[in-house]
Design an enzyme around this catalytic site. Sequence first.
Site, mmCIF file in Angstrom:
data_model
loop_
_atom_site.group_PDB
_atom_site.id
_atom_site.type_symbol
_atom_site.label_atom_id
_atom_site.label_comp_id
_atom_site.label_asym_id
_atom_site.label_seq_id
_atom_site.Cartn_x
_atom_site.Cartn_y
_atom_site.Cartn_z
ATOM 1 N N LYS A 175 0.845 -1.133 0.092
ATOM 2 C CA LYS A 175 -0.159 0.174 -0.101
ATOM 3 C C LYS A 175 0.862 1.124 0.258
ATOM 4 C CE LYS A 175 -2.159 3.195 1.732
ATOM 5 N NZ LYS A 175 -1.737 4.701 1.530
ATOM 6 N N GLY A 228 6.274 5.145 8.439
ATOM 7 C CA GLY A 228 5.492 6.192 8.478
ATOM 8 C C GLY A 228 5.698 6.826 10.049
ATOM 9 N N SER A 229 4.472 7.646 10.185
ATOM 10 C CA SER A 229 4.287 8.486 11.729
ATOM 11 C C SER A 229 4.059 7.789 12.720
ATOM 12 C CB SER A 229 3.519 9.531 11.533
ATOM 13 O OG SER A 229 1.990 8.950 11.295
ATOM 14 N N GLY A 233 1.568 4.609 13.415
ATOM 15 C CA GLY A 233 2.323 3.115 13.815
ATOM 16 C C GLY A 233 1.431 2.710 15.023
ATOM 17 N N GLU A 250 9.101 1.371 11.419
ATOM 18 C CA GLU A 250 10.025 2.337 11.242
ATOM 19 C C GLU A 250 9.355 3.609 11.235
ATOM 20 O OE1 GLU A 250 13.100 1.839 10.870
ATOM 21 O OE2 GLU A 250 13.391 -0.165 9.885
ATOM 22 N N CYS A 284 13.263 10.518 7.735
ATOM 23 C CA CYS A 284 13.295 9.854 9.189
ATOM 24 C C CYS A 284 14.350 10.035 10.060
ATOM 25 C CB CYS A 284 12.704 8.563 9.498
ATOM 26 S SG CYS A 284 13.461 7.462 8.268
ATOM 27 N N GLU A 381 9.125 15.992 15.197
ATOM 28 C CA GLU A 381 9.515 15.740 13.877
ATOM 29 C C GLU A 381 8.952 16.730 13.064
ATOM 30 O OE1 GLU A 381 8.622 11.956 11.880
ATOM 31 O OE2 GLU A 381 10.738 12.042 11.303
HETATM 32 P P1 NAP Z 1 1.872 8.239 7.661
HETATM 33 O O1 NAP Z 1 0.678 9.187 7.411
HETATM 34 O O2 NAP Z 1 1.927 7.538 8.951
HETATM 35 O O3 NAP Z 1 1.638 7.354 6.398
HETATM 36 C C1 NAP Z 1 2.304 6.229 6.257
HETATM 37 C C2 NAP Z 1 1.628 5.425 5.350
HETATM 38 O O4 NAP Z 1 0.737 4.721 6.212
HETATM 39 C C3 NAP Z 1 0.854 5.885 4.169
HETATM 40 O O5 NAP Z 1 0.797 4.769 3.284
HETATM 41 C C4 NAP Z 1 -0.548 6.194 4.731
HETATM 42 O O6 NAP Z 1 -1.510 6.233 3.824
HETATM 43 C C5 NAP Z 1 -0.608 4.840 5.924
HETATM 44 N N1 NAP Z 1 -1.796 5.106 6.850
HETATM 45 C C6 NAP Z 1 -2.149 6.024 7.196
HETATM 46 N N2 NAP Z 1 -2.964 5.711 7.956
HETATM 47 C C7 NAP Z 1 -3.301 4.739 8.253
HETATM 48 C C8 NAP Z 1 -4.093 3.542 9.023
HETATM 49 N N3 NAP Z 1 -4.791 4.146 10.014
HETATM 50 N N4 NAP Z 1 -3.864 2.276 8.873
HETATM 51 C C9 NAP Z 1 -2.944 1.903 7.889
HETATM 52 N N5 NAP Z 1 -2.233 2.520 7.157
HETATM 53 C C10 NAP Z 1 -2.553 3.940 7.227
HETATM 54 O O7 NAP Z 1 3.312 9.009 7.387
HETATM 55 P P2 NAP Z 1 3.661 9.671 6.296
HETATM 56 O O8 NAP Z 1 3.192 11.191 6.802
HETATM 57 O O9 NAP Z 1 3.039 9.202 4.913
HETATM 58 O O10 NAP Z 1 5.270 9.998 6.399
HETATM 59 C C11 NAP Z 1 6.073 10.736 6.998
HETATM 60 C C12 NAP Z 1 6.343 9.874 8.381
HETATM 61 O O11 NAP Z 1 6.968 8.682 7.947
HETATM 62 C C13 NAP Z 1 7.572 10.718 9.248
HETATM 63 O O12 NAP Z 1 7.217 10.692 10.630
HETATM 64 C C14 NAP Z 1 8.810 9.878 9.003
HETATM 65 O O13 NAP Z 1 9.563 10.057 10.239
HETATM 66 C C15 NAP Z 1 8.185 8.675 8.975
HETATM 67 N N6 NAP Z 1 9.180 7.498 8.160
HETATM 68 C C16 NAP Z 1 10.189 6.729 8.987
HETATM 69 C C17 NAP Z 1 11.323 6.081 8.263
HETATM 70 C C18 NAP Z 1 11.843 5.143 8.900
HETATM 71 O O14 NAP Z 1 12.402 4.417 8.198
HETATM 72 N N7 NAP Z 1 11.806 4.942 10.247
HETATM 73 C C19 NAP Z 1 11.182 6.238 6.796
HETATM 74 C C20 NAP Z 1 10.486 7.249 6.149
HETATM 75 C C21 NAP Z 1 9.491 7.734 6.848
HETATM 76 P P3 NAP Z 1 -1.762 7.721 3.158
HETATM 77 O O15 NAP Z 1 -0.827 7.940 2.385
HETATM 78 O O16 NAP Z 1 -3.030 7.743 2.485
HETATM 79 O O17 NAP Z 1 -1.958 8.604 4.452
#
Ligand code: NAP
Length: 478
Positions: A175, A228-229, A233, A250, A284, A381
């Site tokens: 996804k 993701g966030s 998570g 992650e 991240c 962040e």
């Molecule tokens: P996000 O909103 O948490 O989204 C990540 C993914 O999860 C997207 O595909 C999102 O879909 C999906 N998602 C959202 N709500 C969900 C739910 N309730 N159930 C299942 N999946 C869901 O994060 P983001 O804003 O895209 O990315 C930025 C964040 O990612 C930052 O906090 C960053 O630190 C973190 N990140 C961490 C790493 C690492 O390796 N540690 C690497 C890269 C990024 P949608 O796109 O439709 O919202």
Amino acid sequence: MTEIRDQLFIANGWTPARNGRTFEVIDPSTEEVLATVARGGQEDVDDAVAAARAAFDGPWRRVTPQERGRLLYRLARELEARIEDFAELETLDTGKPLSHARGEISGCVSYLDYYAGAADKIHGESIPLGPGYLNYTVLEPLGVTAHIVPWNMPLSMVCRSLAPALAAGNTAVVKPAEQTPLTALKFAELFLELGFPAGVYNVVTGFGEEAGKVLSEHPDIGSITFTGSVETGRSILHAAAEHVKPVVLELGGKSPQIIFSDTDLDLAAAEISKGIYSNTGQYCDAGSRLVVEEGVKEPLLEKVLDHSHRITLGKGMDDPDMGPLVSAEHLERVLGYIASGEQEGATMLTGGLSGEFERGYFVSPTVFDGVESKMRIAREEIFGPVLSVLPFSDEDEAARIANDSSYGLAAGIFTRDIDRALRFAAEIQAGYIMINEYFTGGMGSPFGGYKQSGIGREKGLVALENYTQIKNVVARVR
Ligand code: NAP
Ligand code: MG
């Protein structure tokens, strides 16, 4: 221009969402609509998981480990031959500079190569119980692995978890983030061309609250890998709890770059600048807190500001140093943090919204001095090109500031004193420590966070453990 795929990829076929819904994907450099892609929901996720399950129980199971490795290796070669196509698409979708996107797609090739080589080396052990017994372990795949990925390195985040999952004999449903689904879709073309069995790789584009949520709650998946966030998570953990599924999380970071006064300040300034401005700070593990020894703060800041002013901003396809942020929503979020820094009394030395462009989501390299650990810009962040400067007077204070965070993903240490560097590395509560070079390491280095930065590790051979389960077989031999 390379062909854009806008439909779901399920069981080796392209298909619209069952309910016919779609959504638009925007180019953040121009705010123009790049594509209208399928908005997957419950039925589509059901179809994808069923396809992945059928492949796992059927043809994929019959592929030998060596052959799986060869297939992944051929996937790597195909992707390598098309780096330019994929890089362009990634640049249009994310806004990242073209040469940067090329580097990321090369990284995808490296993930595939690394785990291709591992496919036939995933094995258990025999454990002696004495005469009359044979006791051994087998590492078996988990089944259908779910991969929910963010927008900051779209295809790279897919390949990071997909390559070990497939190498270990699992199948996958991906996804992608709603902002950046295009390369994960295009990647499916290679699976088709290479004759992978139907259902090994499936992509359901859509929204997190719809497709993502349903996928994470699906009873027939074997694991969830989420990047993701922290907030999302937590939802993933709740979903996994329902069906008792293993997760890899992650999540975010607020990683410090710690500069001791004996370091080469030119080198440090270049690394600090790379650590916070690469990918417009949307990493991240971005080095978003500059923790600097008091005595060299002023000369170092002068050099960091010099770098900040020299960074070129522009459309990803023009290959500047720094592209736009990924979306209008994210621009608002980053500007909100910049405003909060000023409200809380920090001093913005440079940066803020860029006035250079009529369209696109551009923020200039931003540096805040006078930051205290309690401020939001030091704690939360931002995921943008915003650096917070925090001075220290001795090693203990440096460690205290560096560790004063709910996150613990990465840290950079800069000093010429190797004893101090290694002593200090032991003090830092983070999963990934880099000494005298930021963003260093390779495919073999396990990556993941302490504290709220996540659970589990990706990359390296250790990541194979995320996609296998141990079966112990003990026989009484008479
Ligand atoms: P996000 O909103 O948490 O989204 C990540 C993914 O999860 C997207 O595909 C999102 O879909 C999906 N998602 C959202 N709500 C969900 C739910 N309730 N159930 C299942 N999946 C869901 O994060 P983001 O804003 O895209 O990315 C930025 C964040 O990612 C930052 O906090 C960053 O630190 C973190 N990140 C961490 C790493 C690492 O390796 N540690 C690497 C890269 C990024 P949608 O796109 O439709 O919202
Ligand atoms: Mg986009």
